[in-house]
Scaffold this motif. Structure first.
Motif, PDB file in Angstrom:
ATOM      1  N   PHE A 136      32.570-112.825 -11.907  1.00 35.29           N
ATOM      2  CA  PHE A 136      31.924-113.936 -12.591  1.00 35.29           C
ATOM      3  C   PHE A 136      32.997-114.852 -13.175  1.00 35.29           C
ATOM      4  N   VAL A 138      33.591-117.414 -15.750  1.00 30.58           N
ATOM      5  CA  VAL A 138      32.964-117.909 -16.974  1.00 30.58           C
ATOM      6  C   VAL A 138      33.926-118.890 -17.633  1.00 30.58           C
ATOM      7  N   GLU A 143      29.280-128.916 -17.458  1.00 31.05           N
ATOM      8  CA  GLU A 143      28.356-128.858 -16.328  1.00 31.05           C
ATOM      9  C   GLU A 143      28.535-130.056 -15.391  1.00 31.05           C
ATOM     10  N   ARG A 146      30.801-129.408 -12.452  1.00 26.60           N
ATOM     11  CA  ARG A 146      30.519-128.220 -11.637  1.00 26.60           C
ATOM     12  C   ARG A 146      30.902-128.432 -10.165  1.00 26.60           C
ATOM     13  N   GLN A 164      25.188-118.520  -9.384  1.00 29.60           N
ATOM     14  CA  GLN A 164      25.053-117.247 -10.102  1.00 29.60           C
ATOM     15  C   GLN A 164      26.370-116.811 -10.718  1.00 29.60           C
ATOM     16  N   THR A 165      27.460-117.044 -10.006  1.00 23.24           N
ATOM     17  CA  THR A 165      28.742-116.492 -10.455  1.00 23.24           C
ATOM     18  C   THR A 165      29.589-117.454 -11.272  1.00 23.24           C
ATOM     19  N   LEU A 167      29.615-119.695 -14.339  1.00 18.20           N
ATOM     20  CA  LEU A 167      28.874-119.977 -15.569  1.00 18.20           C
ATOM     21  C   LEU A 167      29.692-120.918 -16.439  1.00 18.20           C
ATOM     22  N   THR A 170      27.250-125.018 -21.240  1.00 22.38           N
ATOM     23  CA  THR A 170      26.083-125.895 -21.299  1.00 22.38           C
ATOM     24  C   THR A 170      25.656-126.196 -22.729  1.00 22.38           C
ATOM     25  N   LYS A 175      31.482-117.907 -25.527  1.00 22.51           N
ATOM     26  CA  LYS A 175      31.068-117.342 -24.247  1.00 22.51           C
ATOM     27  C   LYS A 175      30.180-116.105 -24.353  1.00 22.51           C
ATOM     28  N   ARG A 178      26.845-115.941 -22.503  1.00 20.51           N
ATOM     29  CA  ARG A 178      26.980-115.822 -21.053  1.00 20.51           C
ATOM     30  C   ARG A 178      27.389-114.415 -20.658  1.00 20.51           C
ATOM     31  N   GLU A 181      24.285-112.386 -20.838  1.00 23.84           N
ATOM     32  CA  GLU A 181      23.414-112.700 -19.704  1.00 23.84           C
ATOM     33  C   GLU A 181      23.808-111.893 -18.473  1.00 23.84           C
ATOM     34  N   ILE A 182      25.103-111.744 -18.260  1.00 21.42           N
ATOM     35  CA  ILE A 182      25.587-110.961 -17.121  1.00 21.42           C
ATOM     36  C   ILE A 182      25.155-109.499 -17.268  1.00 21.42           C
TER      37      ILE A 182
END
Length: 269
Positions: A136, A138, A143, A146, A164-165, A167, A170, A175, A178, A181-182
């Protein structure tokens, strides 16, 4: 007489403002000069790539150990800037122009898609991807950057860069949400790689350097086994950690804070 007094006052104020402006310009130059040496080291020394290769080698070993111990759905979280990709050319430009970081110039650099891979980073990412792990990315990039970030990463050979990977930031540079979330998706995070203590969780976010050093000592067993840190002498939260309100200071004030923070040898006479 009144006119003469007003004229003298205006001249005095103008002279004062001019002196202040010149002082800040000198301070800007000194700040730029200080950052130049850090960028030279990152770009030209043999020590920097050696440290990077060493870091990714040990991070790979830590991942292997975690898998051998039975980690299921293993994941690795990495930062991007000055961890997986090298933005030192932007830092060199800022130093040459004697200008501070701005979101606008950073976005312009990001959209140029000229960041290079940190030595060993692509190989590390590919190893994790080909050995049952999910990597991931991060990052606190915005954004709006991106697409440019994805294209830059793919051009460098980084695997599985997707919605997905990757992040991005936002809502907050913290962090932790995030990371959570993972984990909520069922992944077991076994390795973190970054260039900032904030890349390992929220414990050091917006903290001063006393607290940041305390975090390191409290988690000393995790460094080299779960947490892997690459050096970044150019920028980072360690700088704002020098003093409360540092980011909002004038160049002259920042120079003063930097100098006051030094541990200085005092020879005996």
């Amino acid at each position: 007489m009144m006119r003469t007094c007003r004229l003298l006052i205006c001249i005095t104020i103008a002279g004062y403002l001019s002196a202040c402006t010149n002082s800040e310009q000198v301070a800007d130059q000194r700040l730029a000069d200080q950052s130049t040496m850090a960028v030279n080291w990152m770009q030209q020394s043999g020590e920097y790539p050696a440290i990077a290769l060493q870091t990714f080698k040990f991070a790979t070993y830590a991942y292997q150990q975690a898998v051998e111990k039975g980690a299921r759905t293993p994941a690795v979280i990495v930062d991007l800037d000055e961890t997986m990709i090298d933005n030192s050319a932007y830092q060199a430009w800022a130093a040459a122009q004697q200008v501070p970081f701005t979101d606008a110039s950073w976005s312009q650099w990001t959209h140029a898609k000229q960041a290079l891979a940190i030595p060993g980073a692509v190989e590390f990412a590919r190893y994790i991807d080909s050995h049952g792990g999910t990597l991931f990315y991060v990052s606190n990039r915005a954004e709006q950057d991106r697409l440019a970030t994805v294209e830059n990463l793919k051009a460098l050979g980084f695997p599985r860069v997707s919605g997905q990977t990757l992040l991005l930031n936002t809502s907050s540079s913290n962090k932790q949400a995030r990371f959570d979330e993972i984990r909520a998706q069922g992944f077991q995070v076994v390795v973190y790689v970054g260039d900032n203590l904030n890349d390992f969780g929220q414990a050091t976010w917006h903290k001063d350097n006393i607290q940041r050093r305390a975090f390191v000592m409290q988690n000393r067993e995790k460094f080299g086994t779960e947490f892997f840190l690459l050096p970044n002498p150019s920028y980072g939260d360690w700088e704002s950690g020098l003093s409360q309100g540092y980011s909002a200071m004038t160049p002259t004030q920042k120079l003063h804070v930097r100098e006051q923070a030094l541990r200085v040898w005092k020879p005996s006479h």
